[in-house]
Enzyme design. Structure first.
Site, PDB file in Angstrom:
ATOM      1  N   GLU A   1      24.280  75.330  29.658  1.00 43.96           N
ATOM      2  CA  GLU A   1      25.270  74.945  30.670  1.00 43.96           C
ATOM      3  C   GLU A   1      24.622  75.213  32.022  1.00 43.96           C
ATOM      4  O   GLU A   1      24.617  76.343  32.502  1.00 43.96           O
ATOM      5  CB  GLU A   1      26.551  75.781  30.497  1.00 43.96           C
ATOM      6  CG  GLU A   1      27.267  75.547  29.179  1.00 43.96           C
ATOM      7  CD  GLU A   1      27.983  74.193  29.135  1.00 43.96           C
ATOM      8  OE1 GLU A   1      28.121  73.541  30.182  1.00 43.96           O
ATOM      9  OE2 GLU A   1      28.395  73.795  28.030  1.00 43.96           O
TER      10      GLU A   1
ATOM     11  N   CYS B   1      29.767  75.682  39.592  1.00 45.84           N
ATOM     12  CA  CYS B   1      28.769  74.739  39.075  1.00 45.84           C
ATOM     13  C   CYS B   1      29.225  73.302  39.221  1.00 45.84           C
ATOM     14  O   CYS B   1      28.410  72.399  39.317  1.00 45.84           O
ATOM     15  CB  CYS B   1      28.478  75.051  37.606  1.00 45.84           C
ATOM     16  SG  CYS B   1      29.935  74.990  36.568  1.00 45.84           S
TER      17      CYS B   1
HETATM   18  P1  NAD Z   1      20.601  82.401  36.602  1.00 44.67           P
HETATM   19  O1  NAD Z   1      20.014  81.343  35.724  1.00 44.67           O
HETATM   20  O2  NAD Z   1      19.728  83.027  37.615  1.00 44.67           O
HETATM   21  O3  NAD Z   1      21.178  83.611  35.713  1.00 44.67           O
HETATM   22  C1  NAD Z   1      22.053  83.382  34.629  1.00 44.67           C
HETATM   23  C2  NAD Z   1      21.862  84.470  33.589  1.00 44.67           C
HETATM   24  O4  NAD Z   1      20.547  84.382  33.055  1.00 44.67           O
HETATM   25  C3  NAD Z   1      22.003  85.894  34.125  1.00 44.67           C
HETATM   26  O5  NAD Z   1      22.735  86.651  33.178  1.00 44.67           O
HETATM   27  C4  NAD Z   1      20.569  86.369  34.243  1.00 44.67           C
HETATM   28  O6  NAD Z   1      20.423  87.760  34.120  1.00 44.67           O
HETATM   29  C5  NAD Z   1      19.899  85.659  33.089  1.00 44.67           C
HETATM   30  N1  NAD Z   1      18.470  85.409  33.270  1.00 44.67           N
HETATM   31  C6  NAD Z   1      17.753  85.362  34.411  1.00 44.67           C
HETATM   32  N2  NAD Z   1      16.458  85.064  34.145  1.00 44.67           N
HETATM   33  C7  NAD Z   1      16.367  84.915  32.815  1.00 44.67           C
HETATM   34  C8  NAD Z   1      15.286  84.561  31.933  1.00 44.67           C
HETATM   35  N3  NAD Z   1      14.061  84.325  32.377  1.00 44.67           N
HETATM   36  N4  NAD Z   1      15.572  84.465  30.622  1.00 44.67           N
HETATM   37  C9  NAD Z   1      16.819  84.670  30.164  1.00 44.67           C
HETATM   38  N5  NAD Z   1      17.866  84.999  30.931  1.00 44.67           N
HETATM   39  C10 NAD Z   1      17.636  85.116  32.247  1.00 44.67           C
HETATM   40  O7  NAD Z   1      21.883  81.727  37.251  1.00 44.67           O
HETATM   41  P2  NAD Z   1      22.915  82.338  38.283  1.00 44.67           P
HETATM   42  O8  NAD Z   1      22.283  82.434  39.628  1.00 44.67           O
HETATM   43  O9  NAD Z   1      23.543  83.528  37.700  1.00 44.67           O
HETATM   44  O10 NAD Z   1      24.040  81.186  38.303  1.00 44.67           O
HETATM   45  C11 NAD Z   1      23.988  80.056  39.121  1.00 44.67           C
HETATM   46  C12 NAD Z   1      23.613  78.819  38.348  1.00 44.67           C
HETATM   47  O11 NAD Z   1      24.398  78.715  37.171  1.00 44.67           O
HETATM   48  C13 NAD Z   1      23.883  77.557  39.132  1.00 44.67           C
HETATM   49  O12 NAD Z   1      22.838  76.647  38.928  1.00 44.67           O
HETATM   50  C14 NAD Z   1      25.163  77.023  38.507  1.00 44.67           C
HETATM   51  O13 NAD Z   1      25.346  75.636  38.638  1.00 44.67           O
HETATM   52  C15 NAD Z   1      24.980  77.425  37.091  1.00 44.67           C
HETATM   53  N6  NAD Z   1      26.262  77.495  36.415  1.00 44.67           N
HETATM   54  C16 NAD Z   1      26.531  76.586  35.449  1.00 44.67           C
HETATM   55  C17 NAD Z   1      27.765  76.602  34.819  1.00 44.67           C
HETATM   56  C18 NAD Z   1      28.085  75.627  33.729  1.00 44.67           C
HETATM   57  O14 NAD Z   1      29.023  75.894  32.984  1.00 44.67           O
HETATM   58  N7  NAD Z   1      27.379  74.522  33.600  1.00 44.67           N
HETATM   59  C19 NAD Z   1      28.713  77.564  35.153  1.00 44.67           C
HETATM   60  C20 NAD Z   1      28.394  78.495  36.151  1.00 44.67           C
HETATM   61  C21 NAD Z   1      27.161  78.456  36.765  1.00 44.67           C
END
Ligand code: NAD
Length: 450
Positions: free
Chosen positions: A215, A249
């Site tokens: 997602e 998002c």
């Molecule tokens: P992010 O990808 O930085 O982090 C998301 C999660 O992934 C966190 O729990 C983080 O600790 C973990 N993470 C970070 N690096 C990782 C790695 N290398 N391997 C595995 N896990 C890792 O995202 P964010 O800044 O928390 O959220 C913002 C983004 O999320 C935006 O792009 C937004 O559009 C998207 N988003 C999507 C949805 C959806 O349902 N499609 C919903 C909310 C947010």
């Protein structure tokens, strides 16, 4: 940044093994047992509403309590209740055609589902993922974001208070813990986060052939047609954009406006924002940017656009000074026709900045959308059936709301997910149940003649 200690990586594997052993040791949960597990999550949301709202306020600095209550408590509560109400129907085997014998599809729990969530609506993501995974009869491990330490710690404590570790467990920590988490041999992994991180997650999951639902995000375009109810459309776009200060998002990322209507768009947007937010700086309903890093990122977009000569229109009715004491709040700002080369037109904005792109013909709009990666959401405002059909058939996004914004994402009867760079797979409602189930094909052959 994190106020909570990371879970050691050895714990992650130990808990996974414990959950898998518990899963294999007994028959799959019945419908009643799944409903009871869902009831425990319902109880948490009902009994801890205020704590959840306060944790989010602490994490954001300023966050609309009304938005927190709606998005992190009431919305997942509705999801959990609807899941319970429909579960028996979803679990029913489906009869299929067979040339000989009897054929059906039987939905079976996968085992242990891993869920990794982002920071922007943490309660919603944890509890709606949990609803689907528990409904399908799985054990669940959750890794919430380190950017919301109060909320993540609260969720960990609440989950621990009602679930045994071999039913549902929360793992806390940052990117490194996320990496370890995503390299585990789960039976399914639901990852919510940035597109750039999604690529790492998919790679990590590949080693164990773990099926993944991604997602992700992206730049969700909005189109205002010449046939739209103009004022209504502008109000919905602007208010939708300012929910959670644009940190959603599915927030409208940029908006196509007929070129002769751009001045009118700006005038209506100013009036709408002045009505909803007569002041912004100390207004608890206007949410802060999550942290200094994201605040600087957004300021960087504005500086670059300003230097490039783009007109910036601040929607700051009381002309407040945001230079001091604004606690990472950013003035809602319209940008008139920023060039595609600017960073604000390259990245997902995730903040209260809205580029306005003037257009002449709808075909040009479709071509510009299709020149970019496929978005998570798309919004079309208008009442021209042929134009609407053109937009729906010639663009490809995860979902669409017509004459509104955001709402398709909270419509439980619809699958929620992206396409291309905005994600793969879907969940919510029956689509979540199916994502977290194995659709087992069963054929009972016709009896041999005696
Ligand atoms: P992010 O990808 O930085 O982090 C998301 C999660 O992934 C966190 O729990 C983080 O600790 C973990 N993470 C970070 N690096 C990782 C790695 N290398 N391997 C595995 N896990 C890792 O995202 P964010 O800044 O928390 O959220 C913002 C983004 O999320 C935006 O792009 C937004 O559009 C998207 N988003 C999507 C949805 C959806 O349902 N499609 C919903 C909310 C947010």
């Amino acid at each position: 940044m994190s106020a909570i200690e990371s879970s050691p990586s050895t714990d992650i594997r130990t808990i996974l093994e414990k959950q898998r052993a518990a899963f294999l040791a007994r028959e799959p949960y019945s419908c009643d047992e799944r409903c009871e597990l869902l009831d425990r999550a319902i109880g948490l949301l009902v009994n801890h509403e205020q704590e959840i709202v306060e944790a989010l306020t602490a994490d954001f600095g300023h966050r609309s309590p009304g938005f927190s209550k709606g998005s992190e408590v009431l919305s997942p509560l509705a999801t959990l209740k609807q899941t319970k109400a429909e579960l028996a129907e979803w679990m029913r085997p489906e009869q299929r055609q067979a040339r000989v014998g009897e054929a059906w599809v039987q939905y079976q729990p996968l085992g242990v589902v891993g869920i990794v969530t982002a920071w922007n609506v943490p309660g919603y993501m944890v509890f709606s993922g949990l609803a689907g995974a528990l409904a399908a009869g799985n054990r669940v491990m959750i890794k919430p974001s380190e950017f919301t330490p109060h909320t993540s710690a609260l969720i960990a404590r609440l989950i621990r208070s009602v679930y045994d570790e071999d039913e549902v467990a929360v793992i806390v920590g940052g990117a490194e813990v996320g990496q370890t988490f995503c390299s585990q041999p789960f039976d399914h992994l639901l990852f919510t986060g940035a597109t750039s991180i999604g690529k790492h997650v998919l790679r990590a999951a590949a080693d164990n052939l773990v099926p993944v639902t991604l997602e992700l995000g992206g730049k969700s375009p909005t189109i205002i047609s010449r046939t739209a109810d103009f004022k209504d459309a502008v109000a919905k776009v602007v208010i939708g954009k300012l929910l959670n200060a644009g940190q959603l998002c599915v927030a409208p990322d940029y908006v196509f406006v007929p070129q002769e209507s751009v001045d009118a768009f700006i005038a209506v947007a100013k009036a709408v924002v002045a009505g909803f937010f007569p002041t912004l700086k100390d207004n608890p309903e206007y949410t802060s940017i999550i942290n200094a890093r994201h605040y600087e990122r957004l300021q960087g977009y504005l500086s670059e656009a300003r230097e490039a000569g783009v007109e910036l229109i601040e929607l700051n009715a009381a002309a407040e000074d945001f230079n001091e004491g604004a606690r990472n709040k950013i003035v809602p700002t319209l940008l008139r026709n920023p060039g595609d080369e600017l960073q604000i037109m390259q990245d997902e904005i995730f903040g209260p900045l809205l580029p306005i792109i003037p257009y002449d013909a709808i075909s040009e709009v479709v071509a510009r959308i299709n020149a970019r990666p496929r978005p998570l959401a798309l919004y079309y405002f208008g009442h021209d059936a042929a134009e609407e059909a053109l937009v729906l058939t010639r663009t490809c996004s995860g979902g669409v709301t017509l004459n509104g914004v955001l709402s398709h994402a909270s419509t439980e009867g619809l699958p929620f997910g992206g396409v291309g760079q905005s994600g793969m797979g879907a969940y919510h409602g029956i689509d979540g149940f199916r994502t977290f189930s194995h659709a087992k094909a069963v054929l009972r052959t016709a009896a041999n003649p005696a």
